[in-house]
Design a protein around this motif. Structure first.
Motif, PDB file in Angstrom:
ATOM      1  N   SER A 320      31.026   9.482  18.812  1.00  0.00           N
ATOM      2  CA  SER A 320      31.584   8.349  18.070  1.00  0.00           C
ATOM      3  C   SER A 320      31.284   7.091  18.859  1.00  0.00           C
ATOM      4  O   SER A 320      30.954   7.162  20.045  1.00  0.00           O
ATOM      5  N   SER A 321      31.380   5.972  18.200  1.00  0.00           N
ATOM      6  CA  SER A 321      31.139   4.725  18.914  1.00  0.00           C
ATOM      7  C   SER A 321      32.191   3.694  18.554  1.00  0.00           C
ATOM      8  O   SER A 321      33.029   3.329  19.362  1.00  0.00           O
ATOM      9  N   CYS A 322      32.184   3.238  17.290  1.00  0.00           N
ATOM     10  CA  CYS A 322      33.053   2.115  16.925  1.00  0.00           C
ATOM     11  C   CYS A 322      34.491   2.549  16.619  1.00  0.00           C
ATOM     12  O   CYS A 322      35.415   1.768  16.762  1.00  0.00           O
ATOM     13  N   SER A 323      34.659   3.801  16.175  1.00  0.00           N
ATOM     14  CA  SER A 323      35.967   4.320  15.733  1.00  0.00           C
ATOM     15  C   SER A 323      36.583   3.490  14.621  1.00  0.00           C
ATOM     16  O   SER A 323      37.795   3.454  14.441  1.00  0.00           O
ATOM     17  N   GLN A 324      35.742   2.776  13.868  1.00  0.00           N
ATOM     18  CA  GLN A 324      36.232   1.870  12.832  1.00  0.00           C
ATOM     19  C   GLN A 324      35.507   2.037  11.500  1.00  0.00           C
ATOM     20  O   GLN A 324      35.580   1.174  10.637  1.00  0.00           O
ATOM     21  N   GLY A 325      34.736   3.127  11.383  1.00  0.00           N
ATOM     22  CA  GLY A 325      34.036   3.335  10.118  1.00  0.00           C
ATOM     23  C   GLY A 325      32.883   2.389   9.880  1.00  0.00           C
ATOM     24  O   GLY A 325      32.467   2.169   8.750  1.00  0.00           O
ATOM     25  N   VAL A 326      32.331   1.825  10.973  1.00  0.00           N
ATOM     26  CA  VAL A 326      31.233   0.869  10.831  1.00  0.00           C
ATOM     27  C   VAL A 326      29.888   1.491  11.189  1.00  0.00           C
ATOM     28  O   VAL A 326      28.899   1.335  10.488  1.00  0.00           O
ATOM     29  N   CYS A 327      29.846   2.213  12.332  1.00  0.00           N
ATOM     30  CA  CYS A 327      28.547   2.541  12.920  1.00  0.00           C
ATOM     31  C   CYS A 327      27.913   3.806  12.362  1.00  0.00           C
ATOM     32  O   CYS A 327      26.698   3.971  12.448  1.00  0.00           O
ATOM     33  N   GLY A 328      28.695   4.713  11.816  1.00  0.00           N
ATOM     34  CA  GLY A 328      28.128   5.941  11.259  1.00  0.00           C
ATOM     35  C   GLY A 328      27.928   7.047  12.284  1.00  0.00           C
ATOM     36  O   GLY A 328      27.492   8.143  11.941  1.00  0.00           O
ATOM     37  N   THR A 329      28.243   6.804  13.551  1.00  0.00           N
ATOM     38  CA  THR A 329      27.976   7.805  14.594  1.00  0.00           C
ATOM     39  C   THR A 329      28.733   9.108  14.365  1.00  0.00           C
ATOM     40  O   THR A 329      28.235  10.186  14.676  1.00  0.00           O
ATOM     41  N   CYS A 330      29.936   9.027  13.822  1.00  0.00           N
ATOM     42  CA  CYS A 330      30.768  10.232  13.677  1.00  0.00           C
ATOM     43  C   CYS A 330      30.566  10.917  12.323  1.00  0.00           C
ATOM     44  O   CYS A 330      31.373  11.763  11.934  1.00  0.00           O
ATOM     45  N   LEU A 358      32.980  10.070   7.480  1.00  0.00           N
ATOM     46  CA  LEU A 358      33.159   9.480   8.811  1.00  0.00           C
ATOM     47  C   LEU A 358      34.504   9.967   9.348  1.00  0.00           C
ATOM     48  O   LEU A 358      35.557   9.609   8.805  1.00  0.00           O
ATOM     49  N   CYS A 360      36.132   9.280  11.988  1.00  0.00           N
ATOM     50  CA  CYS A 360      37.008   8.336  12.680  1.00  0.00           C
ATOM     51  C   CYS A 360      37.946   7.605  11.724  1.00  0.00           C
ATOM     52  O   CYS A 360      38.924   7.009  12.162  1.00  0.00           O
TER      53      CYS A 360
HETATM   54 FE1  FES Z   1      31.623   4.549  14.122  1.00  0.00          FE
HETATM   55 FE2  FES Z   1      32.999   6.616  13.131  1.00  0.00          FE
HETATM   56  S1  FES Z   1      32.589   6.161  15.186  1.00  0.00           S
HETATM   57  S2  FES Z   1      31.864   5.173  12.051  1.00  0.00           S
END
Ligand code: FES
Length: 372
Positions: A320-330, A358, A360
């Protein structure tokens, strides 16, 4: 429009805003997949900004849309730390790709990159992801508004438009502290000379140590906007910069009667929702059972927790990266069950339709089986 503009059925300006077009420019990493990328060069852009250029040894070329970002995950003091950085390079030259990073006081990853990353070094990365791209708001007349290192996605779009010879009318307004803080200053001047319908405008808070600076001083105001770009209301606006800058810009445009349906902004600075407080004795709360299909782990979680937080508590390793539903990592496939997901643009409808979520920003509304 001449026949020369018509390649594979699409004009250049149509290709600029077409996600399928960008997807054909090389390999795409699977959603959430982490790859090792190799640093090829490090270039000083200003006194506190560097561009790091990479290639992916696993692929000849990388497909992405101009404006998308990578999540890089260096190991710092023994722990992997992830951050999102916009690709400042253009996907029209897909064999290498770049991020342009400003050193920030206390910035764990940005300072680490500046101090440690050198040509030949490898870095874990995932993506590219993000919806702040021309595909988000197709338009021929554009107003790019950036401040500080927020210039990077708009630079990627401008470089792409130039390479495509897209028939676009771009006004690029960038705000910096002083003239020496203007990132890509020379390249923007060169692009402007080569693109008949492009115009750049730099605003500086002060002259700094450049007394010959004759550009406008101060911050962007409605008065300057109306004077310098009288047709600004006819344009699609793309904004990127610090949160305070974007809030002020959006308010300024809204106050001027600009149609905010044509306003697009990038930010990794959205306030993350806090995790719920522990339950007090006797307090009731729905709970659900979650099974992680790959690891076989099973755990119980509360309905008000995010799946990401609960999976981590249960010992699962979830990128995960942003934990805000922005980056798509999760982004992860939900194999069974339902969640309520409140994202901030980090996932596309077609991905949701395929069963991806996502984690997060997803909370369970039933028992779940997740592809982890
Ligand atoms: Fe960035 Fe979930 S950690 S969208």
């Amino acid at each position: 429009m001449t026949a020369l503009h018509n390649i594979a059925g699409l004009r250049a300006d149509q290709r600029f805003t077409d996600s399928d077009h960008w997807a054909t420019h090389g390999a795409q990493w699977a959603s959430g997949e982490s790859r090792h990328i190799e640093c090829l060069s490090v270039v000083d852009e200003t006194h506190d900004v560097k561009t790091f250029t990479f290639h992916s040894p696993a692929y000849h070329a990388l497909a992405y849309e101009p404006g998308q970002f990578l999540t890089v995950s260096p190991v710092i003091d023994g722990a992997s730390v992830s951050r999102c950085y916009t690709l400042s390079s253009t996907p029209t030259r897909p064999f290498t790709f770049s991020i342009t990073v400003k050193r920030v006081p206390g910035g764990t990853v940005s300072n680490w990159l500046h101090d440690n990353l050198r040509p030949g070094h490898a870095l874990a990365a995932s993506g590219p992801a993000g919806v702040f791209t021309p595909v988000a708001g197709p338009a021929r007349k554009l107003l790019y508004l950036s401040a500080g290192s927020g210039i990077t996605p708009l630079m990627a779009m401008t470089r792409a438009a130039a390479d495509l010879h897209a028939d676009l009318d771009i006004v690029f307004v960038h705000s910096a502290r002083t003239p020496k803080d203007i990132i890509f200053r020379e390249e923007l001047a060169r692009l402007e000379r080569g693109m008949p319908q492009m115009r750049t405008l730099f605003f500086c808070e002060s002259q700094g140590d450049e007394p010959d600076w004759h550009g406008p001083l101060g911050r962007l105001s409605l008065e300057t906007l109306q004077r310098e770009i009288p047709d600004f209301k006819d344009r699609a606006v793309f904004t990127c910069g610090p949160k305070g800058y974007m809030d002020a810009t959006k308010a300024l445009l809204a106050g001027a009667g600009f149609d905010l349906a044509r306003y697009h902004q990038e930010s990794f600075d959205i306030g993350a929702e806090p995790e719920p407080a522990p339950l007090t004795p006797g307090q009731a709360q729905d709970t659900f059972t979650v099974r992680l299909a790959r690891s076989g782990k099973t755990f119980t979680m509360r309905a008000d927790q995010t799946v990401l937080a609960a999976a981590r508590q249960a010992g699962a390793v979830v990128p995960s990266s942003c934990s805000q539903g922005v980056c798509g990592t999760c982004k992860t496939a939900l194999l069974e069950g339902n969640v309520e997901m409140k994202h901030n643009g980090g996932i596309r409808q077609r991905e949701i339709d395929k069963g991806l979520r996502l984690l997060c920003c997803s909370r369970p509304t039933s028992d779940l089986v997740v592809d982890l």
